[in-house]
Design a protein around this motif. Structure first.
Motif, PDB file in Angstrom:
ATOM      1  N   GLY A  34      19.011  61.576  68.173  1.00 54.29           N
ATOM      2  CA  GLY A  34      19.709  60.691  66.859  1.00 54.29           C
ATOM      3  C   GLY A  34      21.541  61.417  66.289  1.00 54.29           C
ATOM      4  N   ARG A  35      22.385  60.656  65.763  1.00 55.79           N
ATOM      5  CA  ARG A  35      23.334  61.447  65.596  1.00 55.79           C
ATOM      6  C   ARG A  35      24.039  60.248  64.702  1.00 55.79           C
ATOM      7  NH1 ARG A  35      26.768  60.897  70.146  1.00 55.79           N
ATOM      8  NH2 ARG A  35      28.477  60.913  68.872  1.00 55.79           N
ATOM      9  N   PHE A  36      24.391  60.715  63.448  1.00 56.94           N
ATOM     10  CA  PHE A  36      25.451  60.090  62.480  1.00 56.94           C
ATOM     11  C   PHE A  36      26.999  59.596  62.544  1.00 56.94           C
ATOM     12  CE2 PHE A  36      21.284  61.043  60.063  1.00 56.94           C
ATOM     13  CZ  PHE A  36      21.086  59.999  59.541  1.00 56.94           C
ATOM     14  N   ARG A  37      27.392  59.435  62.461  1.00 53.57           N
ATOM     15  CA  ARG A  37      29.052  58.815  62.428  1.00 53.57           C
ATOM     16  C   ARG A  37      29.522  58.782  60.903  1.00 53.57           C
ATOM     17  NH1 ARG A  37      32.036  55.481  66.804  1.00 53.57           N
ATOM     18  NH2 ARG A  37      31.163  57.232  67.926  1.00 53.57           N
ATOM     19  N   VAL A  38      30.215  59.354  60.922  1.00 47.77           N
ATOM     20  CA  VAL A  38      30.532  59.766  58.725  1.00 47.77           C
ATOM     21  C   VAL A  38      31.892  58.984  58.791  1.00 47.77           C
ATOM     22  CG1 VAL A  38      30.944  60.332  56.534  1.00 47.77           C
ATOM     23  CG2 VAL A  38      29.106  60.980  58.449  1.00 47.77           C
ATOM     24  N   ASN A  39      32.572  58.278  58.277  1.00 49.01           N
ATOM     25  CA  ASN A  39      34.489  58.343  58.318  1.00 49.01           C
ATOM     26  C   ASN A  39      34.726  58.440  57.052  1.00 49.01           C
ATOM     27  OD1 ASN A  39      36.291  56.858  59.166  1.00 49.01           O
ATOM     28  ND2 ASN A  39      35.917  54.777  58.889  1.00 49.01           N
ATOM     29  N   ALA A  40      35.751  59.050  56.842  1.00 51.70           N
ATOM     30  CA  ALA A  40      36.235  59.351  55.581  1.00 51.70           C
ATOM     31  C   ALA A  40      37.796  58.286  55.808  1.00 51.70           C
ATOM     32  CB  ALA A  40      36.736  60.153  55.204  1.00 51.70           C
ATOM     33  N   ASN A  41      37.296  57.761  54.275  1.00 53.54           N
ATOM     34  CA  ASN A  41      38.575  56.859  54.179  1.00 53.54           C
ATOM     35  C   ASN A  41      38.787  56.861  52.498  1.00 53.54           C
ATOM     36  OD1 ASN A  41      40.279  55.025  53.818  1.00 53.54           O
ATOM     37  ND2 ASN A  41      39.371  53.706  54.588  1.00 53.54           N
ATOM     38  N   GLY A  42      39.389  57.671  52.336  1.00 48.30           N
ATOM     39  CA  GLY A  42      39.708  58.095  50.801  1.00 48.30           C
ATOM     40  C   GLY A  42      39.374  58.652  50.505  1.00 48.30           C
ATOM     41  N   PRO A  61      24.817  65.260  47.613  1.00 44.85           N
ATOM     42  CA  PRO A  61      25.184  66.394  48.521  1.00 44.85           C
ATOM     43  C   PRO A  61      24.858  66.787  49.465  1.00 44.85           C
ATOM     44  CG  PRO A  61      26.154  67.121  46.356  1.00 44.85           C
ATOM     45  CD  PRO A  61      24.975  66.225  45.998  1.00 44.85           C
ATOM     46  N   VAL A  62      23.464  66.508  49.698  1.00 43.08           N
ATOM     47  CA  VAL A  62      22.950  67.798  50.333  1.00 43.08           C
ATOM     48  C   VAL A  62      22.456  66.366  50.934  1.00 43.08           C
ATOM     49  CG1 VAL A  62      19.866  68.365  50.534  1.00 43.08           C
ATOM     50  CG2 VAL A  62      21.308  69.110  48.951  1.00 43.08           C
ATOM     51  N   THR A  63      22.336  65.324  51.206  1.00 40.80           N
ATOM     52  CA  THR A  63      21.583  63.937  51.780  1.00 40.80           C
ATOM     53  C   THR A  63      23.642  64.002  52.698  1.00 40.80           C
ATOM     54  OG1 THR A  63      20.901  62.965  50.368  1.00 40.80           O
ATOM     55  CG2 THR A  63      21.589  61.610  52.372  1.00 40.80           C
ATOM     56  N   LEU A  64      24.602  64.116  52.391  1.00 43.56           N
ATOM     57  CA  LEU A  64      26.102  64.179  52.676  1.00 43.56           C
ATOM     58  C   LEU A  64      26.124  65.247  53.742  1.00 43.56           C
ATOM     59  CD1 LEU A  64      28.751  62.179  52.979  1.00 43.56           C
ATOM     60  CD2 LEU A  64      29.472  63.483  51.400  1.00 43.56           C
ATOM     61  N   HIS A  65      25.210  66.032  53.372  1.00 39.51           N
ATOM     62  CA  HIS A  65      25.547  67.234  54.571  1.00 39.51           C
ATOM     63  C   HIS A  65      24.321  66.992  55.637  1.00 39.51           C
ATOM     64  CE1 HIS A  65      25.332  71.439  56.181  1.00 39.51           C
ATOM     65  NE2 HIS A  65      24.546  72.009  56.314  1.00 39.51           N
TER      66      HIS A  65
END
Ligand SMILES: [Zn+2]
Length: 126
Positions: free
Chosen positions: A31-39, A72-76
């Motif tokens: 189980g892995r997520f990938r998070v990509n921030a763009n601004g 925020p909890v979900t994001l973490h």
């Protein structure tokens, strides 16, 4: 707190056709997520692997979502690959619809509802 418990033997597999080997089964593995921030916008994917050739695919969980729109909890949870969040994301019908896959639940989970919560649900229904 959720009023029920999921006893997981393993996560369900995904019936998802592999573009490389044409296998129709994929797994989230650990189980892995990938998070990509763009601004201030975030893309979040759940990574799945073909069980046959190991090719990794990305399933879109959030696309260009404002950071402020995410709990925020979900994001973490996305950042730390929280297994509960992986499971919740995987079984979200919206993800299956977007990713065009179905879940193969064969031997995957058992749902236990503790007797103590029956009264609470009955109260809510009244
Ligand atoms: Zn494959």
């Amino acid at each position: 707190m959720l009023p029920w418990f999921v006893r997981r033997t393993r996560l369900p597999l995904l019936s998802l056709r592999c573009v490389d080997c044409r296998s129709e089964s994929a797994t989230t593995g650990d189980g892995r997520f990938r998070v990509n921030a763009n601004g201030k916008l975030l893309d979040v994917w759940l990574l799945v692997r073909c069980v046959s050739c190991d090719r990794t695919s990305k399933l879109t969980v959030h696309e260009r979502a404002p950071v402020s729109s995410l709990d925020p909890v979900t994001l973490h949870g996305y950042h730390v690959n929280d297994p509960v969040l992986v499971a919740a994301t995987l079984v979200d019908p919206a993800l299956a619809r977007r990713g065009r896959f179905t879940l193969d639940w064969t031997g995957a989970w058992r749902l236990d509802t503790p007797p103590a919560t029956t009264g609470a649900w009955a109260t809510l229904a009244e």
